[in-house]
Scaffold this motif. Structure first.
Motif, mmCIF file in Angstrom:
data_model
loop_
_atom_site.group_PDB
_atom_site.id
_atom_site.type_symbol
_atom_site.label_atom_id
_atom_site.label_comp_id
_atom_site.label_asym_id
_atom_site.label_seq_id
_atom_site.Cartn_x
_atom_site.Cartn_y
_atom_site.Cartn_z
ATOM 1 N N SER A 30 71.700 8.191 2.052
ATOM 2 C CA SER A 30 70.481 7.756 2.722
ATOM 3 C C SER A 30 69.452 8.881 2.697
ATOM 4 O O SER A 30 69.808 10.068 2.579
ATOM 5 N N PRO A 31 68.161 8.556 2.812
ATOM 6 C CA PRO A 31 67.139 9.613 2.829
ATOM 7 C C PRO A 31 67.376 10.642 3.919
ATOM 8 O O PRO A 31 67.137 11.847 3.708
ATOM 9 N N GLU A 32 67.864 10.206 5.070
ATOM 10 C CA GLU A 32 68.107 11.141 6.166
ATOM 11 C C GLU A 32 69.229 12.121 5.818
ATOM 12 O O GLU A 32 69.125 13.329 6.079
ATOM 13 N N GLU A 33 70.285 11.599 5.222
ATOM 14 C CA GLU A 33 71.399 12.471 4.820
ATOM 15 C C GLU A 33 70.965 13.431 3.724
ATOM 16 O O GLU A 33 71.333 14.612 3.735
ATOM 17 N N VAL A 34 70.183 12.936 2.769
ATOM 18 C CA VAL A 34 69.719 13.795 1.685
ATOM 19 C C VAL A 34 68.852 14.915 2.230
ATOM 20 O O VAL A 34 68.963 16.065 1.797
ATOM 21 N N ARG A 35 67.996 14.596 3.161
ATOM 22 C CA ARG A 35 67.142 15.621 3.758
ATOM 23 C C ARG A 35 67.981 16.720 4.403
ATOM 24 O O ARG A 35 67.739 17.912 4.199
ATOM 25 N N GLU A 36 68.988 16.332 5.183
ATOM 26 C CA GLU A 36 69.836 17.313 5.845
ATOM 27 C C GLU A 36 70.610 18.163 4.842
ATOM 28 O O GLU A 36 70.749 19.382 5.012
ATOM 29 N N LEU A 37 71.097 17.534 3.789
ATOM 30 C CA LEU A 37 71.824 18.286 2.766
ATOM 31 C C LEU A 37 70.898 19.262 2.048
ATOM 32 O O LEU A 37 71.304 20.385 1.709
ATOM 33 N N ALA A 38 69.658 18.855 1.798
ATOM 34 C CA ALA A 38 68.705 19.746 1.135
ATOM 35 C C ALA A 38 68.406 20.967 1.994
ATOM 36 O O ALA A 38 68.334 22.100 1.493
ATOM 37 N N THR B 279 67.536 26.777 -4.519
ATOM 38 C CA THR B 279 66.202 26.200 -4.696
ATOM 39 C C THR B 279 66.212 25.097 -5.750
ATOM 40 O O THR B 279 65.262 24.319 -5.840
ATOM 41 N N ALA B 280 67.263 25.043 -6.575
ATOM 42 C CA ALA B 280 67.399 23.998 -7.593
ATOM 43 C C ALA B 280 68.292 22.894 -7.043
ATOM 44 O O ALA B 280 69.394 23.160 -6.548
ATOM 45 N N PHE B 281 67.826 21.648 -7.120
ATOM 46 C CA PHE B 281 68.558 20.511 -6.581
ATOM 47 C C PHE B 281 68.714 19.428 -7.642
ATOM 48 O O PHE B 281 67.762 19.065 -8.320
ATOM 49 N N LYS B 282 69.945 18.924 -7.780
ATOM 50 C CA LYS B 282 70.226 17.776 -8.636
ATOM 51 C C LYS B 282 70.584 16.611 -7.726
ATOM 52 O O LYS B 282 71.492 16.719 -6.890
ATOM 53 N N VAL B 283 69.885 15.491 -7.887
ATOM 54 C CA VAL B 283 70.070 14.350 -6.996
ATOM 55 C C VAL B 283 70.454 13.123 -7.815
ATOM 56 O O VAL B 283 69.777 12.761 -8.779
ATOM 57 N N GLU C 163 66.019 5.765 -2.661
ATOM 58 C CA GLU C 163 66.080 6.946 -3.522
ATOM 59 C C GLU C 163 64.724 7.644 -3.596
ATOM 60 O O GLU C 163 64.658 8.880 -3.588
ATOM 61 N N ARG C 164 63.652 6.859 -3.648
ATOM 62 C CA ARG C 164 62.312 7.465 -3.641
ATOM 63 C C ARG C 164 62.101 8.245 -2.351
ATOM 64 O O ARG C 164 61.601 9.388 -2.367
ATOM 65 N N LYS C 165 62.471 7.650 -1.226
ATOM 66 C CA LYS C 165 62.308 8.321 0.062
ATOM 67 C C LYS C 165 63.173 9.587 0.131
ATOM 68 O O LYS C 165 62.768 10.591 0.726
ATOM 69 N N ALA C 166 64.348 9.540 -0.477
ATOM 70 C CA ALA C 166 65.235 10.705 -0.473
ATOM 71 C C ALA C 166 64.615 11.867 -1.242
ATOM 72 O O ALA C 166 64.659 13.022 -0.797
ATOM 73 N N ILE C 167 64.031 11.571 -2.399
ATOM 74 C CA ILE C 167 63.390 12.627 -3.179
ATOM 75 C C ILE C 167 62.200 13.193 -2.423
ATOM 76 O O ILE C 167 61.996 14.420 -2.370
ATOM 77 N N ALA C 168 61.414 12.325 -1.817
ATOM 78 C CA ALA C 168 60.267 12.782 -1.028
ATOM 79 C C ALA C 168 60.719 13.638 0.155
ATOM 80 O O ALA C 168 60.044 14.615 0.526
ATOM 81 N N ALA C 169 61.867 13.285 0.738
ATOM 82 C CA ALA C 169 62.386 14.054 1.875
ATOM 83 C C ALA C 169 62.764 15.468 1.468
ATOM 84 O O ALA C 169 62.533 16.427 2.223
ATOM 85 N N VAL D 178 66.705 14.612 -11.299
ATOM 86 C CA VAL D 178 67.460 13.413 -10.916
ATOM 87 C C VAL D 178 68.376 13.004 -12.054
ATOM 88 O O VAL D 178 68.085 13.229 -13.229
ATOM 89 N N ASP D 179 69.486 12.378 -11.692
ATOM 90 C CA ASP D 179 70.492 11.945 -12.663
ATOM 91 C C ASP D 179 70.855 10.498 -12.372
ATOM 92 O O ASP D 179 71.452 10.197 -11.336
ATOM 93 N N ALA D 180 70.478 9.600 -13.283
ATOM 94 C CA ALA D 180 70.749 8.169 -13.092
ATOM 95 C C ALA D 180 72.091 7.730 -13.651
ATOM 96 O O ALA D 180 72.504 6.587 -13.412
#
Length: 378
Positions: free
Chosen positions: A150-158, A167-171, A181-187, A199-201
């Motif tokens: 979820s975007p909230e979880e991604v934000r916390e992990l970042a 500083t480098a993130f692979k999502v 997913e868009r909201k997660a990247i923005a977060a 990003v990796d699809a």
């Protein structure tokens, strides 16, 4: 000092997943509850034992079941390797490829074990056998990898990753909820302003979907570093279409196994970067060839993983430390398994977004026999 291979042994293991790491592939198949891998031991007449690891990943192109890997190594590769001089690894790999045409995964585990044994015999770390680390410093930069969440979880992990020095993130993307997913990247971009996001699809989109979605994620990220394998592995024209239509650099992963694959991708202008994984190249020996061909075509490389445990993780790190072709932060370490199956696993932990490969001979790891026995499945 010389040595000859006297025996090859396989040990299938099933190690529970401790923290989830969902991708478009695992979402589609219901997820994975364990790492069903195969350890490989190579014995020599010099008393030196080498260890390797295979991560079969049956959902992948050319992937296999754990049972198939064990059978192929024991029935086809062991007779081929036994009796061979330890120092002739490239020749052994050539013969193995002719024997198992199109099946690199079993070969990768045997190749790793041979290099581990040769390094121990010569009292050299594997990265030195592969040409040595630049300036003698086997330190590699790492990215912080985040699965589909979820975007909230991604934000916390970042935020957690940035606090650890990344500083480098692979999502991972390509799941069923693109807006999340868009909201997660923005977060990530909001929480970590200096984040470098890729990003990796994992083949999760069609070319048409990727052409629509990559620019949206690019805007959310404030500029993506890369988009990895946005389309199915055999849609090379689709890779090129995404690259040309979006302007975001494309990293080929599932589409690129061999040196011939690299040459074909380059000829067709289908990617900007190549992802090297030891399991899909067939081990360290052929990975060097992939890197050489990529460099000859002006394609930089990234060092990826199949989420190997401790032995495979070590091999990934040794290769990344030795290869000047690898210019992107690596995903060499797996932090999601309940056990790495090696002693002193804390030595193989990242610090400040970087990792220094131990200078011990061979791969520099020792199997934890009690952990191996706990998780072995035969």
């Amino acid at each position: 000092m010389s040595a000859t291979v006297t025996g090859v042994e396989t040990v299938p293991v099933s190690v529970p997943v401790e923290t989830s790491y969902e991708t478009s592939l695992s979402v589609a198949t219901g997820g994975e509850g364990s790492y069903d891998h195969v350890l490989v031991r190579v014995e020599t007449d010099a008393g030196v034992t080498g260890v390797g690891e295979v991560a079969p990943l049956s959902t992948w192109p050319h992937g296999l079941t754990q049972r198939a890997v064990v059978d192929l190594i024991e029935d086809r590769l062991a007779p081929l390797v036994e009796g061979e001089p330890l120092h002739r690894i490239p020749r052994v790999v050539d013969r193995a490829e002719r024997t198992l045409s199109g099946e690199p995964f079993p070969i990768s585990g045997v190749d790793m074990a041979l290099y581990d044994a040769l390094g121990k015999l010569r009292d050299l770390p594997v990265y030195d056998l592969l040409g040595g680390a630049p300036d003698g410093d086997p330190t590699i930069p790492l990215h912080y990898s985040i699965g589909i969440r979820s975007p909230e979880e991604v934000r916390e992990l970042a935020i957690e990753g940035r606090e650890e020095g990344f500083t480098a993130f692979k999502v991972k993307v390509g799941g069923p909820d693109f807006e999340a997913e868009r909201k997660a990247i923005a977060a990530i971009a909001d929480a970590v302003p200096d984040a470098r996001i890729r990003v990796d699809a994992n083949q999760g989109w069609s070319a048409a979907e990727a052409v629509r979605r990559v620019p949206v994620l690019d805007e959310a990220a404030g500029g993506l570093v890369l988009v990895e394998q946005p389309v199915p592995y055999d849609d090379i024209a689709g890779l090129r279409r995404v690259r040309e239509a979006t302007g975001v650099p494309v990293l080929a992963d599932e589409a690129c196994f061999s040196p011939a694959d690299v040459a074909d991708l380059a000829r067709r202008d289908a990617c900007d970067v190549v992802n090297i994984k030891l399991a899909k190249t067939g081990g360290l020996s052929r990975a060097r060839d992939v890197a050489t061909v990529a460099s000859a075509h002006g394609l930089p490389c990234f060092m990826g993983t199949m989420l190997e445990l401790g032995v495979g993780m070590a091999a990934n790190a040794h290769f990344a430390a030795s290869s000047p072709a690898i210019t992107y932060p690596s995903g060499a370490l797996n932090v999601h398994a309940a056990s790495t199956l090696i002693e002193d696993p804390e030595v193989w932990s990242a610090s400040g977004g970087r990792f220094t490969v131990p200078r011990d001979p061979g791969l520099g790891v020792t199997l934890d026999d009690s952990a191996v026995e706990r998780y072995r499945t035969d």
